[in-house]
Motif scaffolding. Structure first.
Motif, PDB file in Angstrom:
ATOM      1  N   VAL A   1       0.942  -1.066   0.092  1.00 60.55           N
ATOM      2  CA  VAL A   1      -0.047  -0.088   0.231  1.00 60.55           C
ATOM      3  C   VAL A   1       0.871   1.146   0.023  1.00 60.55           C
ATOM      4  O   VAL A   1       1.821   1.414   0.838  1.00 60.55           O
ATOM      5  N   SER A   2       0.713   2.149  -0.985  1.00 57.48           N
ATOM      6  CA  SER A   2       1.552   3.167  -1.226  1.00 57.48           C
ATOM      7  C   SER A   2       0.769   4.383  -1.108  1.00 57.48           C
ATOM      8  O   SER A   2      -0.215   4.554  -0.188  1.00 57.48           O
ATOM      9  N   ILE A   3       0.946   5.746  -1.853  1.00 58.39           N
ATOM     10  CA  ILE A   3       0.019   6.764  -1.879  1.00 58.39           C
ATOM     11  C   ILE A   3      -0.135   7.266  -3.418  1.00 58.39           C
ATOM     12  O   ILE A   3       0.993   7.151  -4.070  1.00 58.39           O
ATOM     13  N   THR A   4      -1.112   7.749  -3.474  1.00 58.80           N
ATOM     14  CA  THR A   4      -1.075   8.515  -5.076  1.00 58.80           C
ATOM     15  C   THR A   4      -0.125   9.579  -5.250  1.00 58.80           C
ATOM     16  O   THR A   4       0.476  10.011  -4.434  1.00 58.80           O
ATOM     17  N   HIS A   5       0.541   9.725  -6.454  1.00 57.48           N
ATOM     18  CA  HIS A   5       1.656  10.435  -6.720  1.00 57.48           C
ATOM     19  C   HIS A   5       2.854  10.598  -5.935  1.00 57.48           C
ATOM     20  O   HIS A   5       3.390  11.714  -5.397  1.00 57.48           O
ATOM     21  N   PRO A   6       3.668   9.364  -5.791  1.00 58.83           N
ATOM     22  CA  PRO A   6       4.875   9.293  -5.124  1.00 58.83           C
ATOM     23  C   PRO A   6       5.935   9.985  -5.925  1.00 58.83           C
ATOM     24  O   PRO A   6       5.353   9.692  -7.095  1.00 58.83           O
ATOM     25  N   GLY A   7       6.750  10.406  -5.427  1.00 62.00           N
ATOM     26  CA  GLY A   7       7.510  11.066  -6.342  1.00 62.00           C
ATOM     27  C   GLY A   7       9.266  11.142  -5.873  1.00 62.00           C
ATOM     28  O   GLY A   7       9.257  11.710  -4.721  1.00 62.00           O
ATOM     29  N   ALA A   8      10.212  10.691  -6.774  1.00 61.38           N
ATOM     30  CA  ALA A   8      11.704  10.760  -6.191  1.00 61.38           C
ATOM     31  C   ALA A   8      12.066  12.299  -6.070  1.00 61.38           C
ATOM     32  O   ALA A   8      12.964  12.558  -5.443  1.00 61.38           O
ATOM     33  N   ASP A   9      11.405  13.121  -6.956  1.00 58.16           N
ATOM     34  CA  ASP A   9      11.769  14.399  -6.655  1.00 58.16           C
ATOM     35  C   ASP A   9      10.636  15.227  -6.105  1.00 58.16           C
ATOM     36  O   ASP A   9      10.763  16.498  -6.270  1.00 58.16           O
ATOM     37  N   SER A  10       9.864  14.687  -5.511  1.00 56.27           N
ATOM     38  CA  SER A  10       8.824  15.579  -4.851  1.00 56.27           C
ATOM     39  C   SER A  10       9.318  16.379  -3.559  1.00 56.27           C
ATOM     40  O   SER A  10      10.262  15.968  -2.932  1.00 56.27           O
ATOM     41  N   PRO A  11       8.641  17.702  -3.562  1.00 56.01           N
ATOM     42  CA  PRO A  11       9.164  18.416  -2.271  1.00 56.01           C
ATOM     43  C   PRO A  11       8.665  17.915  -1.211  1.00 56.01           C
ATOM     44  O   PRO A  11       9.292  18.323   0.141  1.00 56.01           O
TER      45      PRO A  11
ATOM     46  N   VAL B   1       1.094  -2.955  -6.365  1.00 53.16           N
ATOM     47  CA  VAL B   1       1.320  -1.639  -5.627  1.00 53.16           C
ATOM     48  C   VAL B   1      -0.275  -0.684  -5.739  1.00 53.16           C
ATOM     49  O   VAL B   1      -0.474  -0.683  -6.836  1.00 53.16           O
ATOM     50  N   LEU B   2      -0.738  -0.735  -4.440  1.00 51.81           N
ATOM     51  CA  LEU B   2      -2.100   0.156  -4.397  1.00 51.81           C
ATOM     52  C   LEU B   2      -1.732   1.440  -4.102  1.00 51.81           C
ATOM     53  O   LEU B   2      -1.010   1.501  -3.100  1.00 51.81           O
ATOM     54  N   ARG B   3      -2.317   2.513  -4.806  1.00 51.81           N
ATOM     55  CA  ARG B   3      -1.919   3.753  -4.148  1.00 51.81           C
ATOM     56  C   ARG B   3      -3.249   4.708  -3.894  1.00 51.81           C
ATOM     57  O   ARG B   3      -3.947   5.079  -4.706  1.00 51.81           O
ATOM     58  N   PRO B   4      -3.643   4.503  -2.766  1.00 51.59           N
ATOM     59  CA  PRO B   4      -4.740   5.230  -2.217  1.00 51.59           C
ATOM     60  C   PRO B   4      -4.425   6.648  -2.089  1.00 51.59           C
ATOM     61  O   PRO B   4      -3.218   7.249  -1.682  1.00 51.59           O
ATOM     62  N   SER B   5      -5.349   7.603  -2.122  1.00 50.87           N
ATOM     63  CA  SER B   5      -4.927   9.215  -1.676  1.00 50.87           C
ATOM     64  C   SER B   5      -5.379   9.343  -0.199  1.00 50.87           C
ATOM     65  O   SER B   5      -4.435   9.586   0.611  1.00 50.87           O
ATOM     66  N   ILE B   6      -6.673   9.072   0.254  1.00 51.83           N
ATOM     67  CA  ILE B   6      -6.970   9.373   1.381  1.00 51.83           C
ATOM     68  C   ILE B   6      -8.048   7.971   1.905  1.00 51.83           C
ATOM     69  O   ILE B   6      -8.542   7.855   0.933  1.00 51.83           O
TER      70      ILE B   6
ATOM     71  N   VAL C   1     -11.855   2.275   3.175  1.00 51.21           N
ATOM     72  CA  VAL C   1     -10.854   1.152   3.531  1.00 51.21           C
ATOM     73  C   VAL C   1     -11.279  -0.149   3.271  1.00 51.21           C
ATOM     74  O   VAL C   1     -10.429  -0.852   2.919  1.00 51.21           O
ATOM     75  N   ASP C   2     -12.653  -0.612   3.241  1.00 58.40           N
ATOM     76  CA  ASP C   2     -13.071  -1.915   2.744  1.00 58.40           C
ATOM     77  C   ASP C   2     -12.699  -2.151   1.096  1.00 58.40           C
ATOM     78  O   ASP C   2     -12.550  -3.295   0.702  1.00 58.40           O
ATOM     79  N   ASP C   3     -12.981  -1.098   0.440  1.00 55.78           N
ATOM     80  CA  ASP C   3     -12.896  -1.094  -0.894  1.00 55.78           C
ATOM     81  C   ASP C   3     -11.334  -1.273  -1.319  1.00 55.78           C
ATOM     82  O   ASP C   3     -10.764  -2.153  -2.140  1.00 55.78           O
ATOM     83  N   LEU C   4     -10.475  -0.628  -0.422  1.00 59.61           N
ATOM     84  CA  LEU C   4      -8.813  -0.867  -0.528  1.00 59.61           C
ATOM     85  C   LEU C   4      -8.728  -2.210  -0.120  1.00 59.61           C
ATOM     86  O   LEU C   4      -7.894  -2.902  -0.892  1.00 59.61           O
ATOM     87  N   ALA C   5      -9.019  -2.632   0.814  1.00 61.92           N
ATOM     88  CA  ALA C   5      -9.082  -4.160   1.257  1.00 61.92           C
ATOM     89  C   ALA C   5      -9.379  -5.234   0.231  1.00 61.92           C
ATOM     90  O   ALA C   5      -8.763  -6.267  -0.137  1.00 61.92           O
ATOM     91  N   ARG C   6     -10.295  -5.033  -0.418  1.00 65.59           N
ATOM     92  CA  ARG C   6     -10.972  -5.808  -1.612  1.00 65.59           C
ATOM     93  C   ARG C   6      -9.980  -5.824  -2.813  1.00 65.59           C
ATOM     94  O   ARG C   6      -9.660  -6.872  -3.364  1.00 65.59           O
ATOM     95  N   LEU C   7      -9.348  -4.626  -3.091  1.00 62.82           N
ATOM     96  CA  LEU C   7      -8.485  -4.412  -4.191  1.00 62.82           C
ATOM     97  C   LEU C   7      -7.067  -5.300  -3.774  1.00 62.82           C
ATOM     98  O   LEU C   7      -6.658  -5.856  -4.673  1.00 62.82           O
TER      99      LEU C   7
ATOM    100  N   PHE D   1       1.830  -5.109 -11.107  1.00 60.83           N
ATOM    101  CA  PHE D   1       1.191  -3.795 -11.332  1.00 60.83           C
ATOM    102  C   PHE D   1       1.017  -3.037 -10.263  1.00 60.83           C
ATOM    103  O   PHE D   1       1.509  -3.025  -9.056  1.00 60.83           O
ATOM    104  N   VAL D   2       0.760  -1.548 -10.887  1.00 63.83           N
ATOM    105  CA  VAL D   2       0.550  -0.360 -10.028  1.00 63.83           C
ATOM    106  C   VAL D   2      -0.649  -0.027 -10.228  1.00 63.83           C
ATOM    107  O   VAL D   2      -1.228   0.147 -11.518  1.00 63.83           O
ATOM    108  N   LEU D   3      -1.460   0.511  -9.055  1.00 71.52           N
ATOM    109  CA  LEU D   3      -2.778   0.910  -9.421  1.00 71.52           C
ATOM    110  C   LEU D   3      -3.243   2.002  -8.495  1.00 71.52           C
ATOM    111  O   LEU D   3      -3.360   1.774  -7.328  1.00 71.52           O
TER     112      LEU D   3
END
Ligand SMILES: NC(=O)c1ccc[n+]([C@@H]2O[C@H](COP(=O)([O-])OP(=O)(O)OC[C@H]3O[C@@H](n4cnc5c(N)ncnc54)[C@H](OP(=O)(O)O)[C@@H]3O)[C@@H](O)[C@H]2O)c1
Length: 315
Positions: free
Chosen positions: A113-123, A146-151, A188-194, A205-207
């Motif tokens: 579980v990651s985050i939307t818009h991770p970035g090596a050059d992110s501030p 990799v699953l990328r939720p925002s909130i 959070v249950d939708d994330l769990a199903r994914l 894959f990354v989603l």
């Protein structure tokens, strides 16, 4: 839990915390046995039927032992903000230790579980750290998703609940800037199903894990206010006023409500995506459905992850 043949159980980090709990319960509903790695084994709900092992990054051999024989590792481990000896840099290094332990233990697949818009050059250190962890996972060479939720919302989530808590008690709620930045929370249950579906897939894959609703932050706050029948005034103030205001409130509540980074990243649009929804539950409908309970009690992040249970009152 007794250990049976290899692959007949899964390991979930934090199964007694937030997203890990949802993933564990989705797995159990599908008939899977679950072992968890956690710093809070004492928070297991009664009758949880989940074996707890320590999430101890100083003991890679112990981690590998706990992971041996598992089919999939579901990794939710991360830290929301730096405090004391906890930092995003340390969390990156610890995530590497966990991944390497999984590889050594012969785990077949990792769902991360990651985050939307991770970035090596992110501030933003949070988003830079998340990019580094994704890279470490890719470098490992194991099959993964990799699953990328925002909130996240739902269950005992913090953000929407605490917005409601404030709206129920304060005469005024300040939104930074125009409040026109959009957010794309997923239940959070939708994330769990994914996550459980991602475990069963073969490909790497990354989603983006994002829900169907995409309100502006101002629309979200007004909807929470109306749902909980609060008379609170919602006003827009210059963005730079938000972090000090959140710090002041945090002092009063003995919590970190919202970090500067969290506010700025959201105002920068990093909690939004323009791709298709991958979750089904409507945020706005969920808020309406939970108007009676939302924000009745405050959810304290420092109690959950930074104080001992004795200090925080958890039993
Ligand atoms: N919550 C959100 O709104 C949100 C939004 C976007 C992305 N995410 C991502 O989703 C993943 C899971 O988030 P979550 O909110 O579900 O997390 P969580 O359940 O609160 O914690 C996940 C895991 O990290 C451990 N952990 C958290 N903070 C820690 C700290 N300060 N020190 C040591 N261990 C700590 C927990 O340990 P214990 O088992 O001991 O509790 C648990 O194993 C993270 O990767 C996060 O970046 C979350």
């Amino acid at each position: 839990m007794t250990t049976g043949p290899a692959g007949d159980f899964d390991v979930v980090t934090g199964a007694f915390s937030y997203s890990g709990a949802a993933i564990a319960s989705e797995l159990q509903a599908a008939g899977r046995r679950v072992r968890t790695l956690t710093g809070h084994p004492d928070r297991a709900p009664a009758g949880a039927a989940i074996e707890a092992r320590p999430l101890d990054f100083t003991d890679p051999a112990g981690l590998a032992e706990s992971l041996r024989g598992a089919r999939v590792l579901f990794n939710t481990y991360w830290v929301r903000f730096a405090r004391g000896h906890v930092s995003h840099e340390a969390a990156v290094a610890q995530s590497r230790v966990l991944f390497q332990a999984a590889a050594e233990a012969g785990v077949r697949r990792i769902v991360h579980v990651s985050i939307t818009h991770p970035g090596a050059d992110s501030p933003y250190p949070y988003f830079r750290g998340k990019a580094a962890v994704e890279l470490a996972l890719a470098d490992l060479g194991l099959s993964h998703a990799v699953l990328r939720p925002s909130i996240l919302f739902g269950g005992n989530g913090v953000l929407i609940n605490n917005i409601a808590w404030l709206l129920r008690r304060m005469p005024v709620f300040a939104v930074g800037g125009t409040g026109q930045y959009r957010v794309r929370p997923i239940h959070v249950d939708d994330l769990a199903r994914l996550a459980v579906r991602a475990a069963a897939a073969a490909e790497t894959f990354v989603l983006d894990a994002v829900g169907p609703d995409r309100p502006t932050f101002l629309e979200l706050v007004r909807h929470v206010r109306d749902s909980v029948s609060s008379g609170c005034r919602v006003i827009c103030v210059p963005g730079p006023l938000i972090p000090p205001a959140a710090r002041l409130l945090g002092l009063a509540l003995r919590d970190t409500l919202l970090t500067t980074e969290e506010y700025e990243a959201m105002a920068d649009g990093l909690a939004d995506t323009d791709g298709p929804a991958t979750g089904e539950i409507s945020l706005m409908q969920w808020i309406t459905d939970h108007q009676a309970t939302l924000g009745r009690t405050y959810a304290n992040e420092l109690d959950r992850h930074f104080r001992s249970d004795k200090d925080s009152g958890h039993q």
